[in-house]
Design a protein around this motif. Sequence first.
Motif, short mmCIF file in Angstrom:
data_model
loop_
_atom_site.label_atom_id
_atom_site.label_comp_id
_atom_site.label_asym_id
_atom_site.label_seq_id
_atom_site.Cartn_x
_atom_site.Cartn_y
_atom_site.Cartn_z
N THR A 143 37.35 36.44 35.46
CA THR A 143 36.34 35.78 34.63
C THR A 143 36.39 36.39 33.23
O THR A 143 36.83 37.53 33.06
CB THR A 143 34.93 35.98 35.21
OG1 THR A 143 34.63 37.38 35.25
CG2 THR A 143 34.80 35.42 36.61
N ALA A 144 35.94 35.64 32.25
CA ALA A 144 35.96 36.12 30.87
C ALA A 144 34.98 35.32 30.04
O ALA A 144 34.47 34.29 30.48
CB ALA A 144 37.37 35.99 30.30
N LEU A 187 41.32 46.99 39.84
CA LEU A 187 39.86 46.97 39.63
C LEU A 187 39.47 47.45 38.24
O LEU A 187 38.33 47.27 37.82
CB LEU A 187 39.15 47.79 40.71
CG LEU A 187 39.21 47.21 42.12
CD1 LEU A 187 38.41 48.05 43.09
CD2 LEU A 187 38.69 45.78 42.15
N ALA A 188 40.41 48.05 37.53
CA ALA A 188 40.13 48.46 36.15
C ALA A 188 40.22 47.29 35.18
O ALA A 188 39.79 47.41 34.03
CB ALA A 188 41.08 49.57 35.74
N ARG A 244 43.35 38.79 30.37
CA ARG A 244 43.06 39.40 31.67
C ARG A 244 44.00 38.88 32.75
O ARG A 244 44.42 39.63 33.64
CB ARG A 244 41.58 39.16 32.03
CG ARG A 244 40.64 39.90 31.10
CD ARG A 244 39.17 39.59 31.34
NE ARG A 244 38.35 40.39 30.43
CZ ARG A 244 37.03 40.39 30.40
NH1 ARG A 244 36.34 39.63 31.25
NH2 ARG A 244 36.36 41.16 29.56
N PRO A 287 38.80 44.36 33.39
CA PRO A 287 37.41 43.90 33.28
C PRO A 287 37.25 42.44 33.68
O PRO A 287 38.15 41.63 33.48
CB PRO A 287 37.09 44.10 31.78
CG PRO A 287 38.39 44.30 31.09
CD PRO A 287 39.40 44.73 32.10
N GLY A 288 36.12 42.13 34.29
CA GLY A 288 35.84 40.75 34.70
C GLY A 288 36.60 40.30 35.93
O GLY A 288 36.60 39.13 36.27
N LEU A 289 37.26 41.26 36.59
CA LEU A 289 38.06 40.92 37.78
C LEU A 289 37.23 41.06 39.05
O LEU A 289 36.49 42.03 39.21
CB LEU A 289 39.28 41.83 37.85
CG LEU A 289 40.19 41.60 39.05
CD1 LEU A 289 41.64 41.73 38.63
CD2 LEU A 289 39.88 42.56 40.19
N HIS A 290 37.37 40.09 39.95
CA HIS A 290 36.68 40.14 41.24
C HIS A 290 37.72 40.17 42.35
O HIS A 290 38.54 39.27 42.47
CB HIS A 290 35.77 38.91 41.38
CG HIS A 290 34.73 38.85 40.31
ND1 HIS A 290 33.47 39.36 40.48
CD2 HIS A 290 34.78 38.39 39.04
CE1 HIS A 290 32.77 39.19 39.36
NE2 HIS A 290 33.55 38.60 38.47
#
Lengths: 362, 362
Positions: free
Chosen positions: A340-341, A314-315, A350, A317-320
């Motif tokens: 996402t980015a 979860l750290a 990512r 960024p842009g991760l779901h």
Amino acid sequence: MKLGIIGAGQLGQMMALAARPLGIDTAFLDPSAQACGGRVGELYCADYADPTGLQQLAEFADVISFEFENVPPAIVAELARSRPVYPPAEALATARDRWAEKTLFLSLGIETAPVAEVNDQASLVEAVRQIGLPAVLKTRTLGYDGKGQKVLRDAQDAADTFAELGGVPLILEGFIDFEFELSCIGVRDQNGACVFYPLIRNEHRQGILHRSQPMQDPRLQALAEQAVESVMSALNYVGTLAFEFFVHKGQLMANEIAPRVHNSGHWTIEGSRCSQFENHVRAVMNLPLGSTESVGPVAMYNVIGKRPETQALLAVPGLHWHDYGKSERPGRKIAHITVTAANDAQLAERCASVEALLINDL
Amino acid sequence: MKLGIIGAGQLGQMMALAARPLGIDTAFLDPSAQACGGRVGELYCADYADPTGLQQLAEFADVISFEFENVPPAIVAELARSRPVYPPAEALATARDRWAEKTLFLSLGIETAPVAEVNDQASLVEAVRQIGLPAVLKTRTLGYDGKGQKVLRDAQDAADTFAELGGVPLILEGFIDFEFELSCIGVRDQNGACVFYPLIRNEHRQGILHRSQPMQDPRLQALAEQAVESVMSALNYVGTLAFEFFVHKGQLMANEIAPRVHNSGHWTIEGSRCSQFENHVRAVMNLPLGSTESVGPVAMYNVIGKRPETQALLAVPGLHWHDYGKSERPGRKIAHITVTAANDAQLAERCASVEALLINDL
């Protein structure tokens, strides 16, 4: 408005999560009391053929849909007598039978690998003679994630595999040494209007989808959309449909359709204005379809068998993170990750972080 | 992991919808059996002060949070003896009392309108003498959406309004002829790390939020973030907090804080990588905060009292409909609409379509 869904796995759950903001209540029929959909809607716990369970679902719902294609078509036809059921029974019947599916593709001029029906030893010998080896022997029904199929390389293989898979209707398909696999997801509404998502490039590991990412190829996109539209139209389809293709020498070879939302389209939740789940719900509930326009660079990974370390994941960024709330078990799809980015380079970075963290147990 | 939420309105429902994909189960405590959150999680139907209801919630949950600030602080403090409760009781106590709030702002060097405590007729006269007229007389607690406050223009107003609002503790605030209102939403995790969303410009109609849209102003963004961070730090805050400001002669004047997810941040569901709801859940559950990076042009409209025609509305491309499943009633927030687009011109066009369809009943 109320939507009844046959099957309460992650696909049903994600349909219900898309239905909620539309003001639509959802209930499920599923034989497992632990089915994850039960966390976001009423769960009638009964066998798919159980008359009481089916009646409860029909009494609850204005419209009935399903999250998987192996619902016996007779049950769908019976339900359809009292409630609209989408996609229609005919689509289910076709999609659950590889021979009916290939026959439909060929009748619509959609190219497939060479294919033949195999019902006994004699027809296998004849099919091998026609198609040659290597070839793939597949059960006509109930196959998924590479199950119920085997590559035949020589006559001994053919004999052994027939003994293993035999007893149920089969097909033999020419072995395609394809460059890669892709899918095209379309949605058709009750007036016959269709929308399509961008083509999706899929990578499998041991027959299970590992990674999906939308791709741009206007020529293939147009070819795929034409195939999806002609199949949906022929089946008088309503809802989301996924069509899987092999890409071979720059051409599309039809593999199979799934008459439902599809694992390769999970990235549409974050990557498209309106996801495959919401558009399925809109179609079956007779609402206008949403835009399939892309939001930005995106990729999806399946989480199989074992969860990665959540804090580290979860750290990124842009991760779901999409946890289905299922227990860990080798080969089981228990979650997916959408990355996402802002641009392709950032996406690649990512994705590398995610790949380093995945500990899938196939 | 399990999250208990006090209050099961739309804010609680959207928290639960954000918690589900993280693998987190949600239950609610709410006095209304019809509360919309009950559709996405267990609902314990009891008064907020009911010991059985509070015990059920505490037994269910690993962590407790709330969707509104008017929970009696004594109850929060009591719950906190058995379970972590975020945001902390002190933040609630401060945010529910306008005088405590202003005192905190001033102690941190955050500029506000001139303000004075009003407990009786004599202190009102003294406050009017100090601050001058026009000024705004407000109840110290339980005010929202423009309720519990009135503009005083002359001595007669002051006498009449005191008679109307009096009997409860009040404050008098200098009347600011502000250019516009904005809010800044921040999230603080359990280690004190903070993230902030872009500033949001808010338009109200009859005291109720009508439209919110993120805006770019690096100077004001930096000032607002500094104020939000210092308040969150002073309150040892954990979770999402909204800080409302007036913009007056290019400067920020602190209005009030809401120790929770906020109506002006609903657009973050589609407009940000990680929404205010998901980040609140991440913070209170001790997960890493998600990126507040913007995805693209976006705006949000409240749907008040009356639903627009759904067929026409859902046909607007890039539109996201969030129906709270509540019945229609004048002045009631029953849904919101998020509009997304590829660029500002397209957003403006889509917003015009939405505005033409809204039939809000204030």
